[in-house]
Scaffold this motif. Sequence first.
Motif, PDB file in Angstrom:
ATOM      1  N   UNK A 100       1.139   5.255  -6.482  1.00  0.00           N
ATOM      2  CA  UNK A 100       1.992   3.869  -7.183  1.00  0.00           C
ATOM      3  C   UNK A 100       2.514   4.195  -9.173  1.00  0.00           C
ATOM      4  N   UNK A 101       2.348   4.974  -9.798  1.00  0.00           N
ATOM      5  CA  UNK A 101       2.588   5.807 -10.573  1.00  0.00           C
ATOM      6  C   UNK A 101       4.775   6.173  -9.970  1.00  0.00           C
ATOM      7  N   UNK A 121       0.625  -3.733  -6.222  1.00  0.00           N
ATOM      8  CA  UNK A 121       1.110  -2.139  -5.974  1.00  0.00           C
ATOM      9  C   UNK A 121      -0.820  -1.581  -5.316  1.00  0.00           C
ATOM     10  N   UNK A 122      -0.795  -0.863  -5.167  1.00  0.00           N
ATOM     11  CA  UNK A 122      -2.755  -0.620  -4.440  1.00  0.00           C
ATOM     12  C   UNK A 122      -1.958   1.321  -3.870  1.00  0.00           C
ATOM     13  N   UNK A 123      -2.678   1.951  -4.554  1.00  0.00           N
ATOM     14  CA  UNK A 123      -2.221   3.607  -4.379  1.00  0.00           C
ATOM     15  C   UNK A 123      -3.214   4.005  -3.263  1.00  0.00           C
ATOM     16  N   UNK A 124      -2.696   5.483  -2.143  1.00  0.00           N
ATOM     17  CA  UNK A 124      -3.870   5.910  -1.425  1.00  0.00           C
ATOM     18  C   UNK A 124      -3.184   7.337  -1.590  1.00  0.00           C
ATOM     19  N   UNK A 125      -4.387   8.051  -2.118  1.00  0.00           N
ATOM     20  CA  UNK A 125      -4.051   9.085  -2.344  1.00  0.00           C
ATOM     21  C   UNK A 125      -3.542  10.266  -1.657  1.00  0.00           C
ATOM     22  N   UNK A 147       0.021  -3.544 -10.907  1.00  0.00           N
ATOM     23  CA  UNK A 147      -0.642  -2.254 -10.164  1.00  0.00           C
ATOM     24  C   UNK A 147      -1.932  -2.261 -10.519  1.00  0.00           C
ATOM     25  N   UNK A 148      -2.511  -2.785  -9.136  1.00  0.00           N
ATOM     26  CA  UNK A 148      -4.380  -2.936  -8.830  1.00  0.00           C
ATOM     27  C   UNK A 148      -4.272  -1.741  -9.789  1.00  0.00           C
ATOM     28  N   UNK A 149      -6.022  -1.549 -10.538  1.00  0.00           N
ATOM     29  CA  UNK A 149      -6.466  -1.364 -11.504  1.00  0.00           C
ATOM     30  C   UNK A 149      -7.586  -1.139 -11.043  1.00  0.00           C
ATOM     31  N   UNK A 150      -8.601  -0.279 -10.194  1.00  0.00           N
ATOM     32  CA  UNK A 150      -9.449  -0.226  -9.671  1.00  0.00           C
ATOM     33  C   UNK A 150      -9.635   1.751  -9.033  1.00  0.00           C
ATOM     34  N   UNK A 151     -10.983   2.023  -9.279  1.00  0.00           N
ATOM     35  CA  UNK A 151     -11.558   3.565  -8.435  1.00  0.00           C
ATOM     36  C   UNK A 151     -11.795   3.680  -7.299  1.00  0.00           C
ATOM     37  N   UNK A 152     -12.151   2.633  -6.614  1.00  0.00           N
ATOM     38  CA  UNK A 152     -12.670   2.891  -5.167  1.00  0.00           C
ATOM     39  C   UNK A 152     -11.146   3.714  -4.359  1.00  0.00           C
ATOM     40  N   UNK A 153     -10.382   3.150  -4.202  1.00  0.00           N
ATOM     41  CA  UNK A 153      -9.244   3.838  -3.506  1.00  0.00           C
ATOM     42  C   UNK A 153      -9.189   5.747  -3.630  1.00  0.00           C
ATOM     43  N   UNK A 154      -9.646   6.144  -4.813  1.00  0.00           N
ATOM     44  CA  UNK A 154      -9.476   6.889  -5.234  1.00  0.00           C
ATOM     45  C   UNK A 154     -10.793   7.910  -5.138  1.00  0.00           C
ATOM     46  N   UNK A 199       0.700  -1.075  -0.256  1.00  0.00           N
ATOM     47  CA  UNK A 199      -0.127  -0.093   0.194  1.00  0.00           C
ATOM     48  C   UNK A 199       0.762   1.173  -0.001  1.00  0.00           C
ATOM     49  N   UNK A 200       0.529   1.747  -1.334  1.00  0.00           N
ATOM     50  CA  UNK A 200       1.709   3.434  -0.984  1.00  0.00           C
ATOM     51  C   UNK A 200       0.837   4.889  -1.214  1.00  0.00           C
ATOM     52  N   UNK A 201       1.850   5.268  -0.659  1.00  0.00           N
ATOM     53  CA  UNK A 201       1.207   6.617   0.068  1.00  0.00           C
ATOM     54  C   UNK A 201       2.300   8.327  -1.156  1.00  0.00           C
ATOM     55  N   UNK A 202       1.808   8.977  -0.670  1.00  0.00           N
ATOM     56  CA  UNK A 202       2.781  10.449  -1.650  1.00  0.00           C
ATOM     57  C   UNK A 202       3.754  10.693  -0.025  1.00  0.00           C
ATOM     58  N   UNK A 203       4.688  11.251  -0.648  1.00  0.00           N
ATOM     59  CA  UNK A 203       5.970  11.765   0.291  1.00  0.00           C
ATOM     60  C   UNK A 203       7.192  11.053   0.791  1.00  0.00           C
ATOM     61  N   UNK A 204       7.575  11.222   1.150  1.00  0.00           N
ATOM     62  CA  UNK A 204       9.214  10.368   1.435  1.00  0.00           C
ATOM     63  C   UNK A 204       8.726  10.299   3.380  1.00  0.00           C
ATOM     64  N   UNK A 205       9.816   9.048   3.517  1.00  0.00           N
ATOM     65  CA  UNK A 205       9.687   8.585   4.795  1.00  0.00           C
ATOM     66  C   UNK A 205       8.371   8.904   6.199  1.00  0.00           C
ATOM     67  N   UNK A 206       7.069   8.167   4.832  1.00  0.00           N
ATOM     68  CA  UNK A 206       6.339   8.320   5.604  1.00  0.00           C
ATOM     69  C   UNK A 206       5.943   6.449   5.863  1.00  0.00           C
ATOM     70  N   UNK A 207       5.575   6.301   6.933  1.00  0.00           N
ATOM     71  CA  UNK A 207       4.846   4.903   6.810  1.00  0.00           C
ATOM     72  C   UNK A 207       3.427   5.139   8.128  1.00  0.00           C
ATOM     73  N   UNK A 208       2.464   4.562   8.021  1.00  0.00           N
ATOM     74  CA  UNK A 208       1.555   3.751   8.687  1.00  0.00           C
ATOM     75  C   UNK A 208       1.139   3.266   9.093  1.00  0.00           C
ATOM     76  N   UNK A 209       1.328   3.001  10.440  1.00  0.00           N
ATOM     77  CA  UNK A 209       0.988   1.593  10.027  1.00  0.00           C
ATOM     78  C   UNK A 209      -0.385   0.578  10.333  1.00  0.00           C
ATOM     79  N   UNK A 210      -1.089  -0.424  10.157  1.00  0.00           N
ATOM     80  CA  UNK A 210      -2.547  -0.761   9.616  1.00  0.00           C
ATOM     81  C   UNK A 210      -2.666  -1.482  10.531  1.00  0.00           C
TER      82      UNK A 210
END
Length: 556
Positions: free
Chosen positions: A329-330, A308-312, A347-354, A266-277
Amino acid sequence: MTTVLVTRPAGAADPLVVELEARGYRVSAVPTVVTRPLAVSWPDLAAFDWVVVTSAAGVQALPAIPGGPRWAAVGESTAGALRARGATVDLVPSEANGAALADSLPDPAGKRVLLVRASGADPDLPAGLRARGAVVEEVTAYETVEGPAESTGMLRDALGDRDVAAVVFASGSAVRGFVKLGGGTALPAITIGPRTSLVARNQGFQVIAEAAAPGVAELAATVAGVIPAVKPAGPHRPRRLRTRAAVRALVRETRVHPGQLIAPLFVVSGRGRRFEIPSLPGHARLSPDLALREAHRFAGLGIGGVLLFGIPDAKDANGSGADDPAGPVPETLRMLRDEGLPLALIADVCLCEYTSHGHCGVLDGEKVDNDASLPRLASAAVAYAQAGADIVAPSAMMDGQVGALRAGLDGAGFRDTAIMAYASKHASSFYGPFREAAGSAPSFGDRKSYQMDPANAHDALREMQLDADEGADILMVKPAITSLDLLARARQRFDLPLAAYQVSGEAAMIEAAAERDWIDRQGAILESLTAIARAGAGILITYFAADAAAWLQPSR
């Protein structure tokens, strides 16, 4: 368990069947002789000195048990039936046959004796009594039918059991009935006594044992004395190939290799960011730089790829972040591609995360618009291919999504980008932790209008066929553990590679049970992955990819 074939008239209700089952045998009960009552004009039983009965069927035929006469039974079974009706049994001979009964009746001269018997019975009993001076009146109360037609199929089925070790005969009539029904004489025979043994031998049977005395207990004991209730293992011993770990490994049919494993990220934008699930222990939302570090770890373990799953950072009604070239993701794909790691990039292709509403396509009111969603999905797939994806994986369950992606990719010059279709994706209860991780729970309703009903196997295979026809390179089922039957059927039907997604709820169940020490975590993980592979999956998408790969490393 050894099977014994019992041929007595009462079939499965016979006391001998009960006795043998109590001793651990499986019993096939096939009446090869039956008795049928006849119309009788009964004399006054009270007028006789003795009433002599030669079978339980004769006891059942009696109109009453009056006081006055004394009662004689040919054997203990018949005596038991008389006692059950309230009679006091005065005589049971030491040998259960007519001649012995005739010799045993005390002082019969001049006595009136009523003999209750079957049609066609041996004449030795009435002849013996008359020779001793008794006044004998015979009543034919029932007929004996040898080889009743209704037992033909039952006997055929019973003889089809390869575990039948012997046939048990309690009368000569049962022997003759067995042969009349086509039973043959190949089975060894166990009999109730000498007279039955004589008939059996005359018919061609090998008599391996004969009861020392007539009666159910004695006959059951005789069976136990010559036929063990449990067969010895014999020449076929599968345990020989389970003796040592090396032997077990040598003959293992299904093998899971780290290269088959795909690790979700699961990927998010930025640098050095980590959020436990919290609902997925050991997993986190990672910025691309940390995802790259994790990918290096995966590559070192020999894992086959990442999904890969993206979280915008922001969402809208149309899911515009899905095809944003600067999205998480890109960006992660470009970094992974530049690093040259030996990992398949998916890369997972879906719109639900977005999407702000959390559904997998764009909306028309509160309805997901299938056809309007297809261009959005195709655009996202092209964005991922441009960023370096080897494989795109459409998961929205829109009709025609694979064809739309194939056309979009080919039109953009990405003919070599493969499609792994979420072909059979259930509207499942096992996605909860993923929706927390991706922030993709629907804001209203559910996804049952586009994801599949888990009850429908034919529908699943139809979806797989449609995706294959539209150009899918890999077919996926999801969730894995509830789709093992679909995998097995798909493996027989399709030549394409098959993937299975061991989803977040499956992982959460194992983690929760292991945390409470209810199961062995490593054993449960590897067993579940092996079962998925055994069912037909060559690609295993699992949150346990890193752990499983570490455990599967060859020992040195």
